[in-house]
Design an enzyme around this catalytic site. Structure first.
Site, short mmCIF file in Angstrom:
data_model
loop_
_atom_site.label_atom_id
_atom_site.label_comp_id
_atom_site.label_asym_id
_atom_site.label_seq_id
_atom_site.Cartn_x
_atom_site.Cartn_y
_atom_site.Cartn_z
N LYS A 32 0.81 -1.20 0.00
CA LYS A 32 0.00 0.00 0.00
C LYS A 32 0.85 1.27 0.00
O LYS A 32 0.64 2.17 -0.83
CB LYS A 32 -0.89 -0.04 1.24
CG LYS A 32 -1.81 1.11 1.38
CD LYS A 32 -2.42 1.07 2.77
CE LYS A 32 -1.33 1.30 3.80
NZ LYS A 32 -1.87 1.54 5.14
N THR A 33 1.81 1.34 0.89
CA THR A 33 2.65 2.53 0.99
C THR A 33 3.38 2.78 -0.32
O THR A 33 3.50 3.90 -0.79
CB THR A 33 3.68 2.36 2.12
OG1 THR A 33 3.00 1.86 3.27
CG2 THR A 33 4.34 3.68 2.46
N ASP A 218 -4.59 8.22 3.40
CA ASP A 218 -4.16 6.88 3.78
C ASP A 218 -4.90 6.46 5.05
O ASP A 218 -5.40 7.32 5.78
CB ASP A 218 -2.64 6.87 4.01
CG ASP A 218 -2.10 5.46 4.13
OD1 ASP A 218 -2.84 4.51 3.81
OD2 ASP A 218 -0.93 5.30 4.52
N GLU A 219 -4.94 5.17 5.35
CA GLU A 219 -5.62 4.64 6.55
C GLU A 219 -7.02 5.22 6.67
O GLU A 219 -7.44 5.67 7.73
CB GLU A 219 -4.80 4.95 7.82
CG GLU A 219 -3.37 4.44 7.81
CD GLU A 219 -3.26 2.93 7.97
OE1 GLU A 219 -4.30 2.23 8.00
OE2 GLU A 219 -2.11 2.44 8.06
N GLN A 249 -8.79 -3.63 9.21
CA GLN A 249 -7.79 -3.08 10.12
C GLN A 249 -8.30 -1.83 10.84
O GLN A 249 -7.52 -1.02 11.33
CB GLN A 249 -6.50 -2.74 9.37
CG GLN A 249 -5.81 -3.97 8.81
CD GLN A 249 -4.48 -3.64 8.17
OE1 GLN A 249 -3.54 -3.25 8.84
NE2 GLN A 249 -4.41 -3.79 6.87
N ARG A 622 1.33 -8.52 11.21
CA ARG A 622 2.61 -7.79 11.26
C ARG A 622 3.78 -8.73 11.01
O ARG A 622 4.90 -8.30 10.73
CB ARG A 622 2.84 -7.11 12.63
CG ARG A 622 1.81 -6.08 13.07
CD ARG A 622 1.53 -5.05 12.05
NE ARG A 622 0.37 -5.39 11.25
CZ ARG A 622 0.09 -4.84 10.08
NH1 ARG A 622 0.89 -3.94 9.56
NH2 ARG A 622 -0.98 -5.21 9.41
#
Length: 748
Positions: A32-33, A218-219, A249, A622
DNA sequence: ATACACGCGCTTTTT
DNA sequence: GCGCGTGTAT
């Protein structure tokens, strides 16, 4: 077109869909980043958009820094002009630019959590609220929720369904008044005031809508209503809004984040293109399968999948320790083993539900000589000495900040007690002027000037003298700040207050051991000087504003050492919440127990339970290579030790993905712990009814346990909502008796 | 005004 | 088991 080269097809679509609204649903580890960074680079390089016309919002400052450096890799210096930061940082910047136009002081202070509490204490005292029944915390969070939904005090007052809401509305109104008097904004104000500004001023709105050709968020699953409105306002003209998120998330609903924003986005922008990123580049298939099994237990979840071509990898390790202490030493021991096998210390993260849990882990790592860093917890900027010095700096920027004023008016002690301050405040109120103005009037009167123009102050001579001296100090510092570097200003604060002497004098008064404490506090002061010196290149006034702003908006997650950063390698200790967005080769999730994860406070609310499940999912995803799910059989909490049943989320994971371990398998530990378990088992039998309980297992029954093998029941007693069964197992070195949870047993 | 002693309530997660 | 806030003694 090198920018699109090493991307998979959906990623490529996410980068190259330039026009119109775009919703990217990005699973964990799906790059994503990278996609966002590439998208920005693409907008500039290929679509020809000037960088200053792009606004990109991230969840943390650290994410913003990372994003900027990634974009820099493509664009070089052009990346500097991007508007890139958290919602809060971007809003603070805009509000300062437009301050004069919207009747705000350009030097407003940003009130953090502690400042808000201090202010709220004043509110409840003033309004005579019974804080036994209505906690400041609860009122504050109600106000925060209102602000994050863009509801003003007035609107709240108009629709009160119960007494608490009525009270909230009254507090909200007074709280906002006090904020204004103090020349301060709280976190929620930053967003809300910006929305109001853009909404109410056509001129300002058009200016930014014309400017911002592209908006990226983002997020997105963790934005609240106000933040979403803001993003829409930014994109109001050109409609080029790209949001990236993952409903699985979403873990910040308690901070008013609203998953509905994602649904609303599809409704508000029916022509929105939707891109799904489902290929995972982070974890092994085993880890993904286990995480998926957990999140699949969630109701009302749209079916999504996640896949990888990285192969199965290691099985997940489920470990049942005896208690929290043993859990911690297992983690330390396991880290040591893996380090010996070639892992670096920065490969490891230990994750937990609550900050308080870090203590035990910390002690075990310390005992084992393993270096670690704790993310969050007692933060540097929350240390007493740092807050004191910051309060002085904040007063220099804005002497009307009463919270900072009361904090340091008598620190170091200069004979100005609470009573004197109260007296001064009362007098100020009488004259209907701010406290700082009253102080100035008092100083003038003391100098024998203008006694005729205002009422004689009520302060006793000695205290008045002390107050005047304090004001003199403040004014001198303000003078210093006008034409000197930030370092010089801080040095002046420390020097003029004799802060060093104060720290050490206080330690002396306390007695033994406190000297080390003073040394540490003085070292912290040195560290602050260090940080401040980084602002010395900037013009004096701007430096102070920027420094204070950045300090106020710093977050826990920002303190994680960045990858490749030139620091010594350390194990990371971190809450599950702060771990979002990070990845580690080896992850330990501790306290996988009912009451901790899911947390006990979520038990009676289905929605909160779902969020706990997502939190578990975030933690598991993670891990890149190895995942440990650890629990303790009994755990201390609020002074007592209780049996802790395994987390319900563990039951969702297919057994085939997991290898069970426990101290009995690890034989050295078993020998050590065996007798203690037996002692406790006997003690428990003495205190509790010994007859076979309803639904329990008869003494003498033969049972099987995944780890310990076959055994015979000695006793079975109720413990909360489970039974604790004492069983005699045949071990290599004779018979062992262990206490176990009944749910972990199988009758044979 | 400061220093110390005791008692209470409590513990999610944080920009 | 702890930190914080209140109350009392100097």
């Amino acid at each position: 077109m090198s920018i699109l080269e090493d991307l998979n097809p959906p990623q490529r679509a996410a980068v190259a869909t330039v026009e119109g609204p775009l919703l990217i649903l990005a699973g964990p580890g799906s790059g994503k980043t990278r996609v966002i960074a590439h998208r920005i680079a693409y907008l500039v390089d290929v679509a020809g958009v000037e960088p200053w016309r792009i606004v990109a919002v991230t969840f943390t400052n650290k994410a913003a820094r990372e994003m900027r450096s990634r974009v820099e890799a493509h664009l070089g210096d052009g990346a500097r002009e991007l508007v890139l930061g958290t919602f809060h940082a971007i809003c603070a910047r805009l509000l300062r630019v437009e301050a004069e136009r919207i009747g705000l002081s350009r030097s407003f202070n940003i009130f953090d959590d502690a400042d808000q509490m201090a202010l709220m204490k004043r509110v409840v005292t003033e309004l005579g609220i019974d804080t036994k029944r209505f906690k400041e915390r609860a009122l504050l969070s109600a106000i925060s929720r209102a602000k994050s939904e863009l509801r003003t005090a007035e609107e709240c007052a108009r629709s009160t369904a119960d007494y608490f809401q009525e009270l909230t509305a009254r507090c909200y109104e007074r709280y906002d008044e006090l904020l204004a008097e103090n020349g301060a904004l709280d976190f929620d104000d930053l967003i809300m005031k910006t929305v109001e500004m853009l909404r109410d001023s056509n001129w300002i709105r058009e200016k930014y809508q014309d400017r911002f050709l592209h908006v990226l968020v983002d997020e997105f699953q963790d934005t609240n209503v106000a933040q979403y409105q803001l993003a829409r306002l930014f994109a109001g003209k050109h409609g080029n809004i790209c949001v990236v998120g993952d409903p699985d998330q979403s873990i910040y609903s308690w901070r008013s984040a609203d998953i509905r924003n994602i649904l609303d986005f599809e409704r508000d922008f029916p022509q929105a293109r939707i891109v799904l990123l489902e290929q995972n580049y982070r974890s092994t298939q085993t880890i993904l399968d286990a995480a998926h099994a957990v999140i699949a237990g969630s109701k009302e979840r749209k079916q999504r999948s996640l896949w990888t071509d990285r192969g199965a990898g290691e099985p997940i390790v489920a470990y049942e320790a005896y208690d929290g202490e043993e859990e911690a030493s297992f983690v330390a021991h396991e880290i040591q083993t893996l380090v010996d096998a070639g892992h670096g210390l920065s490969d490891f993260a230990v994750m937990y539900r609550t900050n308080a849990q870090s203590r035990a882990i910390e002690e075990a790592l310390m005992a084992a000589g393993i270096p670690y860093q704790i993310v969050g917890g007692t933060r540097f900027y929350e240390r007493r000495e740092i807050k004191d010095l910051l309060a002085y700096l904040r007063l220099v920027q804005n002497p009307f900040d009463v919270v900072s004023f009361t904090r340091v008016v008598n620190v170091p002690g200069r004979g100005i007690g609470a009573k004197t301050v109260a007296e001064l405040e009362r007098w100020a109120k009488e004259l209907e002027v701010p406290v700082y103005t009253a102080l100035q009037l008092l100083a003038e009167q003391e100098k024998g000037r203008s006694t005729t123009t205002s009422e004689r102050h009520p302060i006793a001579p000695r205290q008045a003298k002390a107050l005047v001296a304090f004001m003199q100090l403040l004014d001198d510092l303000i003078a210093v700040s006008a034409k000197n570097s930030l370092s010089t200003l801080l040095d002046a604060v420390i020097g003029r207050t004799a802060y060093r002497r104060y720290i050490f004098a206080e330690a002396d008064a306390d007695g033994s051991g406190a000297d080390e404490d003073a040394e540490e506090r003085w070292a912290n002061v040195g560290e602050l000087q260090n940080v401040v010196s980084g602002y010395d290149g900037i013009a004096p006034e701007a430096a102070l504003i920027r420094f204070l702003e950045e300090v106020a908006l710093i977050s826990d997650a920002d303190t994680v050492a960045e990858q490749g950063e030139a620091t010594t390698a350390r194990v990371t200790l971190i809450t599950l919440h702060s771990a979002k967005g990070l990845e580690y080769p080896v992850v330990f999730m501790t306290a996988m127990e009912e009451g901790v994860l899911p947390h006990i406070r979520s038990f009676d609310d289905q929605l909160q339970l779902e969020e706990e499940r997502r939190l578990c999912y975030v933690g598991m995803t993670r891990a890149k290579e190895r995942l440990y799910l650890i629990r303790a059989f009994r755990r201390y909490g609020m002074g007592v030790s209780q049996h802790a049943p395994p987390s319900r989320f563990l039951h969702d994971i297919p057994p085939s993905l997991v290898v069970q371990r426990s101290p009995v398998r690890d034989e050295a530990a078993a020998v050590e712990r065996g007798p203690q378990r037996l002692r406790e088992a006997i003690a428990a039998r003495r205190e509790l009814p010994s007859s076979p309980p309803d639904g329990g297992i008869e003494a003498g029954a033969r049972v099987r346990h995944a780890t310990f093998g076959d055994g015979v029941v000695v006793s079975c007693v109720p413990d909360r909502d489970d039974y604790v069964v004492t069983i005699a197992f045949k071990g290599g070195a004779g018979i062992k008796k262990l206490m176990l949870s009944m749910t972990s047993l199988e009758l044979v």
